[in-house]
Design an enzyme around this catalytic site. Sequence first.
Site, mmCIF file in Angstrom:
data_model
loop_
_atom_site.group_PDB
_atom_site.id
_atom_site.type_symbol
_atom_site.label_atom_id
_atom_site.label_comp_id
_atom_site.label_asym_id
_atom_site.label_seq_id
_atom_site.Cartn_x
_atom_site.Cartn_y
_atom_site.Cartn_z
ATOM 1 N N ASP A 257 -8.129 3.320 2.560
ATOM 2 C CA ASP A 257 -8.131 1.974 2.255
ATOM 3 C C ASP A 257 -8.855 1.502 1.322
ATOM 4 O O ASP A 257 -10.183 1.707 1.244
ATOM 5 C CB ASP A 257 -8.057 0.968 3.479
ATOM 6 C CG ASP A 257 -7.618 -0.190 3.340
ATOM 7 O OD1 ASP A 257 -6.731 -0.594 3.748
ATOM 8 O OD2 ASP A 257 -8.532 -1.049 2.755
ATOM 9 N N GLU A 301 -2.370 -1.331 0.008
ATOM 10 C CA GLU A 301 -3.681 -0.835 -0.823
ATOM 11 C C GLU A 301 -3.971 0.486 0.173
ATOM 12 O O GLU A 301 -5.139 0.868 0.205
ATOM 13 C CB GLU A 301 -4.602 -1.677 -1.192
ATOM 14 C CG GLU A 301 -5.741 -2.204 -0.045
ATOM 15 C CD GLU A 301 -5.168 -2.813 0.989
ATOM 16 O OE1 GLU A 301 -3.860 -2.869 1.414
ATOM 17 O OE2 GLU A 301 -6.156 -3.427 1.857
HETATM 18 N N1 GTP Z 1 -2.040 -5.432 -7.169
HETATM 19 C C1 GTP Z 1 -1.806 -5.115 -5.800
HETATM 20 N N2 GTP Z 1 -2.289 -5.645 -4.940
HETATM 21 C C2 GTP Z 1 -1.588 -5.375 -3.652
HETATM 22 C C3 GTP Z 1 -0.612 -4.463 -3.380
HETATM 23 N N3 GTP Z 1 -0.441 -4.325 -2.117
HETATM 24 C C4 GTP Z 1 -1.383 -5.270 -1.539
HETATM 25 N N4 GTP Z 1 -2.104 -5.683 -2.227
HETATM 26 C C5 GTP Z 1 -3.057 -6.388 -2.022
HETATM 27 O O1 GTP Z 1 -4.271 -5.580 -1.222
HETATM 28 C C6 GTP Z 1 -5.102 -6.926 -0.563
HETATM 29 C C7 GTP Z 1 -5.424 -6.464 0.667
HETATM 30 O O2 GTP Z 1 -6.409 -7.203 1.352
HETATM 31 P P1 GTP Z 1 -6.889 -7.098 2.796
HETATM 32 O O3 GTP Z 1 -5.928 -6.683 3.696
HETATM 33 O O4 GTP Z 1 -7.392 -8.277 2.843
HETATM 34 O O5 GTP Z 1 -8.124 -6.115 2.565
HETATM 35 P P2 GTP Z 1 -9.207 -5.882 1.454
HETATM 36 O O6 GTP Z 1 -9.604 -7.213 0.763
HETATM 37 O O7 GTP Z 1 -9.215 -4.957 0.783
HETATM 38 O O8 GTP Z 1 -10.677 -5.731 2.331
HETATM 39 P P3 GTP Z 1 -11.000 -4.600 3.242
HETATM 40 O O9 GTP Z 1 -9.812 -3.799 3.623
HETATM 41 O O10 GTP Z 1 -11.235 -5.089 4.634
HETATM 42 O O11 GTP Z 1 -12.031 -3.952 2.505
HETATM 43 C C8 GTP Z 1 -4.011 -8.136 -0.565
HETATM 44 O O12 GTP Z 1 -4.633 -9.141 -1.523
HETATM 45 C C9 GTP Z 1 -2.711 -7.623 -0.901
HETATM 46 O O13 GTP Z 1 -2.081 -8.770 -1.781
HETATM 47 C C10 GTP Z 1 0.235 -3.987 -4.774
HETATM 48 O O14 GTP Z 1 0.983 -3.266 -4.843
HETATM 49 N N5 GTP Z 1 -0.656 -4.294 -5.851
#
Ligand code: GTP
Length: 391
Positions: A257, A301
């Site tokens: 992740d 992600e």
């Molecule tokens: N650009 C982009 N962002 C994505 C995609 N899929 C998910 N995200 C973003 O990934 C982010 C995940 O955020 P969180 O689940 O809060 O996790 P984090 O900020 O990485 O925090 P931790 O996992 O605790 O380190 C969100 O802002 C989603 O919008 C994608 O395909 N493209």
Amino acid sequence: MAGRPGTRTAARRRPGHGRAAGAGTALDRAAARARPGRGHRVRNVARAAGRPADGRPAGRRGGGDGRPRLRRRAGRAAGRARGGQVTPTNTILIIDDSPDTIRLLSAMVREQGRVLFATSGAAGLELAKVQRPQLILLDVEMQGMDGFAVNEQIRRDPDLRGSAVIFVTAQSSPEAEIACLDAGAVDFIPKPLNAAVVQARVRTHLRLQAALTALDELANQDGLTGLYNRRYFDRQLAAEFARHRRHQLPLGLALIDVDDFKLFNDRYGHQRGDGCLQEVAEALRDGARRPGELAARYGGEEFVVLLPNTTPDALERYGDWMCRRIGALGIAHPGASAAPHVTCSIGLCALLPGPDDTAEAMLHAADMALYRAKRAGRNRSVMAGPEPQPA
Ligand SMILES: Nc1nc2c(ncn2[C@@H]2O[C@H](COP(=O)(O)OP(=O)(O)OP(=O)(O)O)[C@@H](O)[C@H]2O)c(=O)[nH]1
């Protein structure tokens, strides 16, 4: 780039080694001899028939043009379909117990692909499993196992899903034709053979097969990263889990992740976020080097890597190595909590699957380990298991 610690060099079978049934039997040689002026070609093809391409499963071949593997494969398949152009990547297997018919059919379709042949149903099935032909021209009336019995086995074997069967038969009644199609064949070629008809049917079905292969590959692919998607991963995990349980082998799984990715998106926007995910995906794809290793996008992600036949020690080394690799991409991420660049947290699970274990529980254990990696400060990998208690 430094090599991955503790991994073996991918075991690759040398071309030209390994044998398959159906090649080189007395009848095969007779068929080759019976082909005036071209016997050597058929014989060579039959010899090549026993040669595994490189010992790696189809679709997991690395190689040199820098494009993601899945994209390259989809491109190749589409290339075959485009304009119906037939390339040497097409393989046509003739299964017939008559050397004369093999000779005739081979001559008719030799410009349309690599031609292999077998003179019995059993030999043909073995050859098909190794060579995965796009098309099988299958004689209905054979001694021993007849064409219908061979076709039934082909239909039942998941490895042969990509091989289409065209029955070749002297019985040309509507009932016979219907029976062939009802049995799952894609077409029917009547005897006596007419070269133009045979070629037209083979051409049409090679085109259709190429289009189906391309579609199948796209259905398994994540659109943003070109990695395998979750649907495909779940299927592979189930299959590998069962195989590792059967053979009592250790299976490794890594859930990866990206850290503080919301912050990255908030700061740089979604487009740069997408680019970051693509770079991470490329590092994971490039890191899945041993045969059978599979990297997929699990969602958002989050990524997942399946590592067959991997001990807990080797899995821990993989986790540490992958954390360092992703950090070493050097993607700036000033607000992140662990480092001023993009990092990831990894949950690991290594298991010698027992009768009560399940793939779902393994994924859950890796997820719990990932949660612990996040809680412990991110940018690290953690192995599933009981949480260490403070002394
Ligand atoms: N650009 C982009 N962002 C994505 C995609 N899929 C998910 N995200 C973003 O990934 C982010 C995940 O955020 P969180 O689940 O809060 O996790 P984090 O900020 O990485 O925090 P931790 O996992 O605790 O380190 C969100 O802002 C989603 O919008 C994608 O395909 N493209």
